[in-house]
Scaffold this active site. Structure first.
Site, PDB file in Angstrom:
ATOM      1  N   CYS A 213       0.826  -1.189   0.000  1.00 54.80           N
ATOM      2  CA  CYS A 213       0.000   0.000   0.000  1.00 54.80           C
ATOM      3  C   CYS A 213       0.866   1.246   0.000  1.00 54.80           C
ATOM      4  CB  CYS A 213      -0.907   0.005   1.243  1.00 54.80           C
ATOM      5  SG  CYS A 213      -1.853  -1.519   1.448  1.00 54.80           S
TER       6      CYS A 213
ATOM      7  N   ARG B   2      -4.856   1.467  -0.626  1.00 49.52           N
ATOM      8  CA  ARG B   2      -4.714   0.038  -0.404  1.00 49.52           C
ATOM      9  C   ARG B   2      -4.564  -0.765  -1.689  1.00 49.52           C
ATOM     10  NH1 ARG B   2      -8.956  -4.487   1.855  1.00 49.52           N
ATOM     11  NH2 ARG B   2      -7.379  -6.009   2.500  1.00 49.52           N
ATOM     12  N   LEU B   3      -3.580  -1.666  -1.674  1.00 48.74           N
ATOM     13  CA  LEU B   3      -3.491  -2.759  -2.624  1.00 48.74           C
ATOM     14  C   LEU B   3      -3.843  -4.008  -1.831  1.00 48.74           C
ATOM     15  CD1 LEU B   3      -2.704  -3.968  -5.374  1.00 48.74           C
ATOM     16  CD2 LEU B   3      -0.352  -4.122  -4.554  1.00 48.74           C
TER      17      LEU B   3
END
Length: 617
Positions: A2, A50-51
């Site tokens: 992230c 966010r990932l």
């Protein structure tokens, strides 16, 4: 994986200043394309992009813990903690109740249980900011090897922070400026731990945490390489390296999204791919996916050079077939490498004109292509630093030079002949002096064991320099190029247990078979084809097509006649003009391509960022 950004301000009211922090968070969209959030209180603002990798529905951030309606602590977190399952079980045994399955909540509740000492329990790659509401303290924390980046910028009343410089520069209190030392750091090809290059900006040093409260800012080291006596014999050492690798790869295969490996056909990436294939097969998870990068005509017209004896392609195919990988090649053309959008994306990812030329652009394009098929990739990065793989580790002249060994190997350090930087500016910067001071500072940190030979002592120094300086250059590159595409790249060889153990093994063990990376070769020999086990070290590929250099020279020629090129006052225009007139492949000026790349990137950076250069007279 992230992106994080935010601010701590003990005088203002950040709940009323979300509009100043939100642009910081927005710059991290590339690092976190799946979700975003911003939490504010009077004195802290924590933002997150966010990932999603683990616990896709439950891992949203910023994440808070509340008690009786009051917030105890809030965290924004980037990275992965690979031992979060064990820590979660321990915390549950201590009475903690979890509402998600994410590793982020484990870190947050671990802080509530152990305070800042929680960092000593974490195994992984991470960078996070945690606001303790009860104590009104901010903690900025970075993993031991510095795999994940984190920057901060002290202000009169607190601090700004972000995963990348661009996040901090998006705040009106920060400015894009370089002083003399910043420009030296940029040009000298050294990596000073903690130096943020931009004036007033710092990087959280690997293995460190920064505590910010009303009394000011304190930097604490929670981990560093130690000198420990190595008591295992050779066979035991090889076996322990394999045990560590088995555990590391098994942990780093945990993901709730598609995962792959980066495969070059060298020992490092092949070992990672073979171990991953073995682990996945054992649990019935199917074939490992792998990806490799190449260039149009590269293999057919390959010519051996001082760094590369063989092309990667045949070894990639052999390893993929050997382990039954679901493999895909990403083949790039000169037009791909010179694509203005791709080159601009590399600059935006770097935030600085720090360029490996086509090797940066190709890596970015490789990751961009992978991202369409996988979200997580395992890499063989850092094995050379850990196990002693670079050729200059085994070159007495480079090893015994009174400077960084890679500087001696690249023919740099004593002077900067052939540089395209304006001669007067070059004299003012005194890059050889800056490199020498950096080298002396690094040597002063090296931990030693007693009773070893001068040779063993010197090789410990060489290993330390690579593990604390050189590896940071490559980790930064890999992080920026991967996160520019929203791809998480994991680096198993940076597991601190492996790094610490191998650092203390005798150099004779690391070269016991008369080759580089002897311990890694012995530990994984049973998994790999003989041709790969015996292959000589070959670094990340760079195009050999002379057409690419011609295109670069054309771009430099255009720059030199452009009236508005901001880089022109900083470069030796006569030398640059001479370079454009050289025939491609001419040896009269060494490393011509790299120097052209640096000038083009420097000009692009000056145009985009419009930095102030505060260079002392």
């Amino acid at each position: 994986m992230c992106g994080i950004a935010g601010q701590c301000d003990f005088r203002g009211d950040l709940e009323r200043e979300r509009g100043r922090v939100q642009p910081m968070v927005d710059t991290m969209a590339c690092r976190g394309p799946d979700d975003e959030g911003l939490w504010t209180s009077r004195h802290a603002a924590l933002g997150h992009r966010r990932l999603a990798i683990i616990d896709l529905p439950g891992g949203r951030q910023p994440m808070t813990v509340e008690e009786n309606g009051a917030t105890l602590a809030t965290i924004v977190y980037s990275g992965e903690v690979y031992n979060f399952t064990e820590l979660r079980a321990e915390l549950q045994g201590r009475g903690h109740v979890f509402r998600t399955d994410s590793d982020t909540e484990v870190v947050l509740r671990g802080y509530l249980e152990w305070g800042e000492a929680v960092v000593e329990r974490l195994n992984g790659m991470f960078a996070f900011a945690l606001w303790d509401t009860r104590r009104e303290e901010l903690f900025l924390v970075r993993d031991r090897m510095g795999v994940k980046p984190l920057y901060y910028y002290p202000t009169p009343d607190g601090v700004l922070f972000g995963s990348e410089p661009k996040a901090i520069l998006a705040h009106p209190s920060a400015r894009a400026a370089l002083d003399t030392d910043g420009l030296r750091e940029l040009l000298a090809f050294v990596k000073t731990p903690g130096h943020g290059i931009y004036t007033g900006m710092h990087e959280v040093r690997p293995g460190s945490l920064v505590r910010v409260n009303r009394n000011g800012l304190t930097v604490l080291r929670y981990w560093k390489l130690e000198a420990l006596e190595h008591t295992d014999d050779l066979d035991t050492t090889v076996a322990h390296v394999r045990e560590l690798l088995d555990d590391i790869i098994a942990r780093q295969l945990i993901s709730d999204v598609p995962l792959c490996t980066l495969l070059s056909g060298g020992l490092d990436s092949s070992a990672v791919t073979a171990l991953a294939a073995q682990k996945l097969a054992a649990v019935g998870a199917g074939a490992v996916r792998s990806f490799a990068v190449g260039f149009v005509g590269y293999e057919e017209h390959f010519s051996a050079d001082p760094l590369r004896d063989t092309p990667d392609g045949p070894y990639v195919r052999e390893l993929a077939e050997h382990v039954g990988a679901n493999h895909r090649d990403i083949t790039l053309s000169n037009d791909d490498l010179m694509d203005p959008d791709a080159r601009a994306a590399v600059l935006r990812a770097r935030d600085l004109p720090v360029s490996f030329g086509d090797m940066d652009t190709s890596l970015y394009l490789l990751f961009k292509a992978i991202r369409g098929r996988s979200t997580v990739a395992l890499s063989g990065e850092s094995a050379d630093e850990v196990f002693g793989g670079y050729r200059w580790f085994h070159d007495p002249k480079a090893v015994n030079a009174d400077t960084f060994p890679w500087m001696a190997a690249f023919g740099r350090g004593a002077d900067d002949r052939g540089s395209l930087i304006e001669p007067g500016l070059l004299r003012k910067l005194d890059l050889p002096g800056y490199r020498d001071a950096s080298y002396r500072d690094a040597l002063a940190e090296v931990p030693y064991v007693d009773g070893v030979s001068a040779r063993e002592r010197r090789m410990r120094e060489v290993c330390y320099l690579h593990l604390t300086r050189f590896v940071q250059i490559l980790l930064d590159r890999k992080d920026r190029m991967s996160m520019a595409s929203g791809l998480e790249v994991r680096v198993p060889f940076c597991d601190h247990r492996l790094v610490q153990y191998v650092f203390n093994t005798p150099w004779a063990f690391k070269t016991f078979d008369g080759r580089e990376k002897s311990l890694l070769r012995a530990a994984t020999r049973d998994l790999l084809p003989k041709s790969i086990v015996e292959r000589v070290k070959s670094p990340y590929p760079s195009t050999q097509d002379p057409g690419y250099e011609r295109m670069l020279r054309d771009e430099l020629a255009k720059l030199l006649v452009a009236e508005d090129a901001p880089v022109k006052p900083l470069i030796n225009r006569e030398a640059a003009q001479t370079l454009t007139e050289q025939e491609v492949g001419s040896r009269s000026l060494e490393n011509a391509r790299a120097r052209i790349e640096n000038v083009l990137q420097l000009d692009a950076w000056l145009r985009r960022y419009q930095p102030t250069l505060d260079i002392a007279a």
